[in-house]
Design an enzyme around this catalytic site. Structure first.
Site, short mmCIF file in Angstrom:
data_model
loop_
_atom_site.label_atom_id
_atom_site.label_comp_id
_atom_site.label_asym_id
_atom_site.label_seq_id
_atom_site.Cartn_x
_atom_site.Cartn_y
_atom_site.Cartn_z
N SER B 24 26.09 -22.18 45.41
CA SER B 24 25.85 -23.24 44.43
C SER B 24 26.76 -23.09 43.21
O SER B 24 27.06 -21.99 42.77
CB SER B 24 24.40 -23.17 43.96
N GLY B 49 23.45 -26.96 41.08
CA GLY B 49 22.08 -27.03 40.58
C GLY B 49 21.72 -28.44 40.12
O GLY B 49 22.46 -29.06 39.38
N ALA B 73 30.75 -20.98 31.91
CA ALA B 73 29.61 -21.47 31.13
C ALA B 73 29.62 -23.00 31.26
O ALA B 73 29.87 -23.72 30.31
CB ALA B 73 29.72 -21.04 29.67
N LEU B 76 25.33 -26.07 33.69
CA LEU B 76 24.55 -26.80 34.70
C LEU B 76 24.73 -28.31 34.63
O LEU B 76 23.78 -29.07 34.78
CB LEU B 76 23.08 -26.40 34.60
N CYS B 133 20.28 -18.57 36.04
CA CYS B 133 21.54 -18.93 35.42
C CYS B 133 21.54 -18.54 33.94
O CYS B 133 20.65 -18.95 33.20
CB CYS B 133 21.83 -20.41 35.57
N GLY B 253 31.04 -11.72 44.60
CA GLY B 253 32.37 -11.17 44.80
C GLY B 253 32.86 -11.10 46.22
O GLY B 253 33.83 -10.40 46.51
N GLY B 274 31.20 -17.78 46.65
CA GLY B 274 31.35 -18.68 45.51
C GLY B 274 32.77 -18.73 44.98
O GLY B 274 33.59 -19.54 45.40
#
Lengths: 294, 312
Positions: B24, B49, B73, B76, B133, B253, B274
């Site tokens: 996600s 999300g 950052a 969301l 998060c 990772g 990710g």
């Protein structure tokens, strides 16, 4: 499908200290690339540097893709060491480029490395026999020389250097000329500014833009394309809004995915929210951007 | 070894083609990557999300590269659940892969409401709760650090979700992940996913400013893999003993098939990928293929045999 390609480096020379011209053999991407678009390039395999980085397309030459870049950090320093024969991973072209469709009398405004995509736009405009005014700004003669050499190299008929007065009357003369057949004379006139006055107008490139737009003419410029540092773009947007001239800006932002997924590379949108530089941009109509929040 | 390894896994109520799932926040709403490869070749994908209302996200800069990793950052940013259902889900439902919807909410009730809205819809294979998060000033962090709220949130979602499996994605920003994982399992989570990003910060010494407008961001990428492996391994024993039906999804990772194998050996049934998608958009696909090659080379007949196979 967008292919992730391995392209061979065929050239990577300095055009001035810290600025390099990278030539990659990649026919698919070269054929598809339009001015203002970018490619995502992984400058080295493995985790350091980790992310693929966006590079604006500087031009194409047959099946070759040209990238003009400045050494700014670890990745570009590493890229500057890439030797011919090395294979680099990249994909693209990505993003929305300049819309050159309706322009009859465009002005191109470049600051620093803004030359990279705008020289490509100038080349396409020349191919379409559209006379254009190219305004280029930099810190000093040394910093602009190599970049303007690149512009000249991209154009078949080269450039003509002009004073502000010449810039003002340029479109009237060139539009008449364009109605007759192509004479081989430059269709692009170049005005230069340097902050220290070591070459061209002493001051900012946006001074030249203001001068070029302020003169009341029958044939006003109808589109301003710009790429450069954020303060320059802000000033361009303000001047164009005041003069009611359509304006397209190429924006930058730290980027991760480059495909519209992560929402990392946003800039503030007029009317609220954000625009993704990689997807809605990198070229945006200046009116799409909330310049107060940029 | 003769024949190809069996790459199928059963995970948290789903049967997956292979154990590689796009994580996600890095895979958009799935379609962004469809020019690069067919998502049907993945075990699954987790969409960005989704919250009840649209969210603009944080001001830029939102990302920064760091040594062997990156900070984000994003805040969301998403289009909200109703627009997601109307605009994104129909395409996702046509893809031959497990689509997991990640949920972000700021209260227990909101988690329940979101789960209820999405569960059972065509194309929604499972729900993943983001209780971890670290980017939003009020929200995720408060749930994810504490077993009590994690249990409440999970229970609310599980009750609202009916037959749709609920997974819980945990934060690494805790002293001990075990009680939090147990709370999620106790409350009915079918899988526990870890780790989310580590809270971090980057500074530009020249300008003397934080690089991110939000100051703090979530660290991801190869730099965090040892932390992720440790936490999966740490949770695995207790979870297996007390909730043997609850699976682990390992992430943090992963950039190669061998990285994925490491997470499975530590106890993960499947993995999520990710940040690797930012190094190249088909990273998930490459990792799935490499994991298959790893199994073939190591004479592993079924990829699921790797799970928990660490020799200590």
């Amino acid at each position: 499908m967008t292919t992730i390609v391995k392209a061979k480096v065929v050239g990577n020379q300095a055009v001035r200290p810290e600025v390099f011209l990278l030539t990659l053999e990649t026919p698919e991407i070269a054929a598809a690339a339009r001015p203002g678009q970018f490619v995502m390039l992984k400058v080295a395999p493995g985790p350091d540097p980790l992310l693929a980085r966006p590079f604006s397309v500087h031009g194409t030459d047959g099946g070759k893709l040209l990238i003009l870049y400045q050494v700014r950090g670890k990745g570009t320093r590493l890229l500057a060491e890439a030797e011919p024969g090395l294979e680099l991973t990249l994909w693209g072209p990505q993003g929305r480029g300049f819309d050159l469709g309706g322009a009859k009398r465009p002005i191109l405004v470049a600051g620093g490395m803004g030359m990279a995509p705008l020289a490509f736009a100038a080349k396409v405009l020349e191919e379409r026999a559209i006379p254009s005014l190219f305004l280029n700004g930099g810190a000093n003669q040394e910093s602009i020389r190599g970049l303007e050499d690149r512009l000249e190299a991209m154009l078949v008929a080269g450039i003509e250097r002009g004073s502000v007065e010449r810039l003002r009357s340029f479109f009237a003369a060139k539009t008449k000329a364009a109605e007759t057949s192509f004479s081989g004379a430059p269709r692009i006139i170049l005005g230069t500014s340097t902050e220290d006055g070591s070459f061209g107008h002493k001051g900012l490139v946006t001074d030249l833009l203001e001068e070029s737009l302020s003169a009341s003419q029958d044939l006003q410029p109808d589109l301003v394309l710009s790429c450069g540092p954020l303060p320059m773009l802000k000033a361009v947007a303000r001047i164009c809004a005041k003069q009611k001239v359509a304006s397209q800006v190429s924006l930058e932002a730290p980027m991760a995915c480059g495909v519209g997924a992560c929402q990392g590379c946003v800039q503030p949108a007029a009317g609220g929210g954000y625009l993704r530089v990689c997807q809605e941009g990198p070229v945006l109509d200046a009116a799409q951007v909330d310049w107060e929040r940029v | 070894m003769s024949g190809k390894p069996d790459m199928r896994v059963s995970l948290g109520g789903l049967e997956l083609k292979n154990p590689v799932i796009a994580a996600s926040g890095t895979f958009g709403y799935g379609r962004e990557y469809s020019p690069f490869f067919d998502p049907a070749r993945l075990g699954g994908l987790v969409v960005k999300g989704i919250s009840l209302k649209p969210r603009e996200g944080n001001p830029p800069p939102r990302i920064a590269e760091t040594a062997g990793g990156m900070l984000n950052a994003i805040g969301l940013a998403n289009l909200g659940v109703e627009a997601f259902i109307a605009e994104k889900l129909p395409w996702l439902a046509r893809q031959d892969t497990a689509v997991v919807v990640n949920l972000y909410a700021e209260s227990v009730d909101e988690f329940g409401e979101l789960a209820g809205r999405l569960a059972g819809l065509d194309g929604v294979a499972a729900l993943e709760l983001n209780v971890s998060c670290p980017n939003v000033k009020a929200g995720g962090m408060a749930f994810g650090c504490d077993p009590g709220p994690v249990g409440q949130v999970t229970q609310a979602a599980v009750e609202a979700a009916g037959d749709t499996p609920v997974w819980v994605k945990l934060t690494p920003n805790v002293a001990d992940p075990v009680p939090v994982a147990l709370a999620a399992a106790q409350a009915g989570a079918r899988a526990v996913c870890l780790i989310n990003t580590l809270l971090g910060m980057a500074i530009d010494a020249r300008t003397r400013k934080p690089v991110l407008a939000n100051v703090f961001g979530g660290l991801s990428g190869p730099a965090i893999k040892p932390v992720g492996l440790r936490m999966v391994w740490q949770v695995r024993g207790t979870l297996a003993a007390q909730h043997p039906g609850v699976d682990l999804v390992g992430m943090g990772g992963i950039a190669s098939g061998v990285d994925a194998a490491e997470y499975m050996l530590a106890g993960a049934t499947a993995v999520q990928v990710g940040t690797a998608s930012f190094s190249r958009p088909d990273a998930c696909l490459m990792i799935a293929q490499e994991l298959g090659q790893f199994c073939a080379e190591e004479s592993v007949a079924r990829v699921s045999d790797l799970t928990g196979g660490l020799n200590t």
